[in-house]
Motif scaffolding. Structure first.
Motif, PDB file in Angstrom:
ATOM      1  N   VAL A 118      58.451  16.604  21.336  1.00 50.66           N
ATOM      2  CA  VAL A 118      58.743  16.557  23.083  1.00 50.66           C
ATOM      3  C   VAL A 118      57.667  16.081  24.085  1.00 50.66           C
ATOM      4  CG1 VAL A 118      60.379  16.160  25.192  1.00 50.66           C
ATOM      5  CG2 VAL A 118      60.910  17.011  22.730  1.00 50.66           C
ATOM      6  N   ALA A 119      57.541  15.334  24.633  1.00 52.02           N
ATOM      7  CA  ALA A 119      56.669  14.608  25.910  1.00 52.02           C
ATOM      8  C   ALA A 119      57.512  14.895  27.611  1.00 52.02           C
ATOM      9  CB  ALA A 119      55.216  13.976  25.439  1.00 52.02           C
ATOM     10  N   GLU A 120      58.419  14.092  27.419  1.00 50.79           N
ATOM     11  CA  GLU A 120      59.266  14.307  28.381  1.00 50.79           C
ATOM     12  C   GLU A 120      60.452  14.131  28.085  1.00 50.79           C
ATOM     13  OE1 GLU A 120      58.887  10.541  31.805  1.00 50.79           O
ATOM     14  OE2 GLU A 120      58.365   9.957  30.315  1.00 50.79           O
ATOM     15  N   ARG A 121      60.911  14.536  29.482  1.00 54.53           N
ATOM     16  CA  ARG A 121      62.661  14.222  28.847  1.00 54.53           C
ATOM     17  C   ARG A 121      63.686  13.580  30.053  1.00 54.53           C
ATOM     18  NH1 ARG A 121      65.841  20.574  28.528  1.00 54.53           N
ATOM     19  NH2 ARG A 121      64.560  20.266  30.195  1.00 54.53           N
ATOM     20  N   LEU A 122      64.751  12.682  29.578  1.00 53.94           N
ATOM     21  CA  LEU A 122      65.035  11.935  30.912  1.00 53.94           C
ATOM     22  C   LEU A 122      66.467  12.355  30.710  1.00 53.94           C
ATOM     23  CD1 LEU A 122      63.543   8.990  29.849  1.00 53.94           C
ATOM     24  CD2 LEU A 122      62.494   9.978  31.531  1.00 53.94           C
ATOM     25  N   GLU A 123      67.386  12.277  31.931  1.00 53.52           N
ATOM     26  CA  GLU A 123      68.861  12.610  31.495  1.00 53.52           C
ATOM     27  C   GLU A 123      69.104  11.361  31.726  1.00 53.52           C
ATOM     28  OE1 GLU A 123      70.265  15.934  32.333  1.00 53.52           O
ATOM     29  OE2 GLU A 123      67.919  16.793  32.540  1.00 53.52           O
ATOM     30  N   PRO A 124      70.752  11.811  30.754  1.00 56.36           N
ATOM     31  CA  PRO A 124      71.516  10.641  30.834  1.00 56.36           C
ATOM     32  C   PRO A 124      71.424   9.802  32.050  1.00 56.36           C
ATOM     33  CG  PRO A 124      72.720  12.562  30.188  1.00 56.36           C
ATOM     34  CD  PRO A 124      71.067  13.326  30.854  1.00 56.36           C
ATOM     35  N   LEU A 125      71.016   8.045  31.373  1.00 54.28           N
ATOM     36  CA  LEU A 125      70.760   7.850  32.152  1.00 54.28           C
ATOM     37  C   LEU A 125      71.891   7.369  33.418  1.00 54.28           C
ATOM     38  CD1 LEU A 125      69.258   4.928  32.953  1.00 54.28           C
ATOM     39  CD2 LEU A 125      70.366   3.483  32.061  1.00 54.28           C
ATOM     40  N   ALA A 126      71.634   7.170  34.847  1.00 52.48           N
ATOM     41  CA  ALA A 126      72.974   6.478  35.861  1.00 52.48           C
ATOM     42  C   ALA A 126      73.724   4.679  35.394  1.00 52.48           C
ATOM     43  CB  ALA A 126      72.532   6.639  37.404  1.00 52.48           C
ATOM     44  N   LEU A 127      75.085   4.915  35.421  1.00 57.16           N
ATOM     45  CA  LEU A 127      75.526   3.881  36.127  1.00 57.16           C
ATOM     46  C   LEU A 127      74.390   2.940  36.889  1.00 57.16           C
ATOM     47  CD1 LEU A 127      77.166   1.457  34.274  1.00 57.16           C
ATOM     48  CD2 LEU A 127      79.006   2.831  35.721  1.00 57.16           C
ATOM     49  N   ALA A 128      74.559   3.120  37.970  1.00 56.74           N
ATOM     50  CA  ALA A 128      73.732   2.876  39.264  1.00 56.74           C
ATOM     51  C   ALA A 128      72.874   2.347  38.852  1.00 56.74           C
ATOM     52  CB  ALA A 128      73.997   3.803  40.708  1.00 56.74           C
ATOM     53  N   GLU A 129      71.637   2.299  38.157  1.00 60.22           N
ATOM     54  CA  GLU A 129      70.709   2.237  37.936  1.00 60.22           C
ATOM     55  C   GLU A 129      70.407   1.164  36.228  1.00 60.22           C
ATOM     56  OE1 GLU A 129      66.714   3.919  35.696  1.00 60.22           O
ATOM     57  OE2 GLU A 129      67.995   5.737  36.519  1.00 60.22           O
ATOM     58  N   ALA A 130      72.170   1.420  35.563  1.00 59.47           N
ATOM     59  CA  ALA A 130      71.778   0.667  34.587  1.00 59.47           C
ATOM     60  C   ALA A 130      72.273  -0.784  34.377  1.00 59.47           C
ATOM     61  CB  ALA A 130      72.084   0.898  32.620  1.00 59.47           C
ATOM     62  N   ALA A 131      72.902  -1.059  35.563  1.00 58.15           N
ATOM     63  CA  ALA A 131      73.878  -2.207  35.988  1.00 58.15           C
ATOM     64  C   ALA A 131      72.800  -3.067  35.680  1.00 58.15           C
ATOM     65  CB  ALA A 131      74.342  -1.457  37.041  1.00 58.15           C
ATOM     66  N   VAL A 132      71.670  -3.232  36.483  1.00 54.71           N
ATOM     67  CA  VAL A 132      70.831  -4.722  36.846  1.00 54.71           C
ATOM     68  C   VAL A 132      70.663  -5.120  35.382  1.00 54.71           C
ATOM     69  CG1 VAL A 132      69.948  -3.375  38.936  1.00 54.71           C
ATOM     70  CG2 VAL A 132      68.750  -2.606  37.151  1.00 54.71           C
ATOM     71  N   SER A 133      70.791  -4.516  34.152  1.00 51.02           N
ATOM     72  CA  SER A 133      69.697  -4.191  33.142  1.00 51.02           C
ATOM     73  C   SER A 133      71.336  -5.379  32.590  1.00 51.02           C
ATOM     74  CB  SER A 133      69.687  -3.985  32.043  1.00 51.02           C
ATOM     75  OG  SER A 133      68.341  -3.269  32.956  1.00 51.02           O
ATOM     76  N   ALA A 134      72.877  -5.244  33.225  1.00 54.65           N
ATOM     77  CA  ALA A 134      74.081  -5.483  32.617  1.00 54.65           C
ATOM     78  C   ALA A 134      73.919  -6.928  32.434  1.00 54.65           C
ATOM     79  CB  ALA A 134      74.993  -5.212  33.100  1.00 54.65           C
ATOM     80  N   PRO A 135      74.773  -7.636  31.711  1.00 54.12           N
ATOM     81  CA  PRO A 135      75.054  -9.371  31.921  1.00 54.12           C
ATOM     82  C   PRO A 135      75.457 -10.014  33.233  1.00 54.12           C
ATOM     83  CG  PRO A 135      75.560  -9.002  29.488  1.00 54.12           C
ATOM     84  CD  PRO A 135      75.464  -7.710  30.874  1.00 54.12           C
ATOM     85  N   GLU A 136      74.639 -10.916  34.441  1.00 53.35           N
ATOM     86  CA  GLU A 136      75.408 -10.769  36.004  1.00 53.35           C
ATOM     87  C   GLU A 136      76.407 -11.119  35.710  1.00 53.35           C
ATOM     88  OE1 GLU A 136      73.882 -13.349  39.117  1.00 53.35           O
ATOM     89  OE2 GLU A 136      73.631 -14.139  36.867  1.00 53.35           O
ATOM     90  N   ALA A 137      77.942 -10.854  34.949  1.00 54.53           N
ATOM     91  CA  ALA A 137      78.653 -11.352  35.485  1.00 54.53           C
ATOM     92  C   ALA A 137      79.598 -10.187  35.188  1.00 54.53           C
ATOM     93  CB  ALA A 137      79.564 -12.063  34.256  1.00 54.53           C
TER      94      ALA A 137
END
Length: 222
Positions: free
Chosen positions: A82-101
């Motif tokens: 492993v070169a980099e570790r990331l925490e579980p993805l915050a919903l507030a961050e991921a929401a911008v990648s959801a369908p606009e509706a």
């Protein structure tokens, strides 16, 4: 019993593998899968931390690669790959990648969960879409959420919130993380059966509802 070292590599977290990771495989990959995983990692895309297996040794991880066409490749590597570790993805961050509706509802859900005192994370198709920029989410996709309430008050507030909005579009699924590191599907916990299916870092099993709720009561009393 939860392996303590796996608590530092929680399911639904993410990693990027470093150069030479294939030399640190602990289980072989078919040649086609290895080539695809090498291309994936070369592009800088992450892998998700999956549940281990009871026979895995210390310092080993199980990782998952999910493709947009729903294929799955499992990798078994040494942690020093492993070169980099990331925490579980915050919903507030991921929401911008959801369908606009869906974005307004998901952002509101993240805000309301935060008001209860616990952040909302996301895994599954929306998390893969946000992490990679590839298209995973379809109109019929569910949203897989992850919550880690600290006490019984937060737990009950979350379940009430999820039951109120969880059957709209998109449908909300996902897990509640317990204070001891295991997880249970929030829908199953909301139904209050006598026995619950629990997913640990390296095992799956049944527990009594009372013992699960007692974990949150102890946190509240602490």
């Amino acid at each position: 019993m939860m392996r303590p070292e796996l608590l530092h590599w929680p399911r639904h977290g993410w990693v990027r593998l470093g150069e030479g990771w294939a030399d640190r495989l602990r289980s072989p990959l078919a040649s086609a899968e290895r080539a695809e995983a090498e291309d994936w990692c070369r592009a800088g895309r992450p892998l998700v931390i999956a549940r281990g297996r009871p026979g895995d040794g210390e310092g080993e991880l199980r990782l998952g690669l999910a493709t947009p066409d729903k294929r799955r490749i499992g990798l078994h590597v040494a942690v020093d790959a492993v070169a980099e570790r990331l925490e579980p993805l915050a919903l507030a961050e991921a929401a911008v990648s959801a369908p606009e509706a869906w974005r307004r509802m998901l952002a509101d859900l993240a805000r309301r969960a935060q008001e209860l005192g616990t952040a909302a994370a996301v895994y599954g198709s929306l998390a893969w879409q946000h992490r990679t920029g590839l298209r995973y989410v379809r109109p019929e996709s569910d949203i897989d959420l992850l919550f880690a309430p600290h006490d019984r008050r937060q737990l009950e507030g979350l379940l009430e919130l999820l039951m109120a909005v969880g059957n709209d579009s998109p449908r909300l699924d996902g897990e509640i993380l317990l204070p001891d590191g295991a997880a249970v599907a929030w829908r199953e916990l909301a139904d209050r059966p006598a026995r619950l299916l629990m997913k640990g870092a390296a095992e799956v099993g049944l527990r009594d509802l009372a013992s699960v709720l007692a974990l949150f009561d102890r946190e509240e009393a602490a």
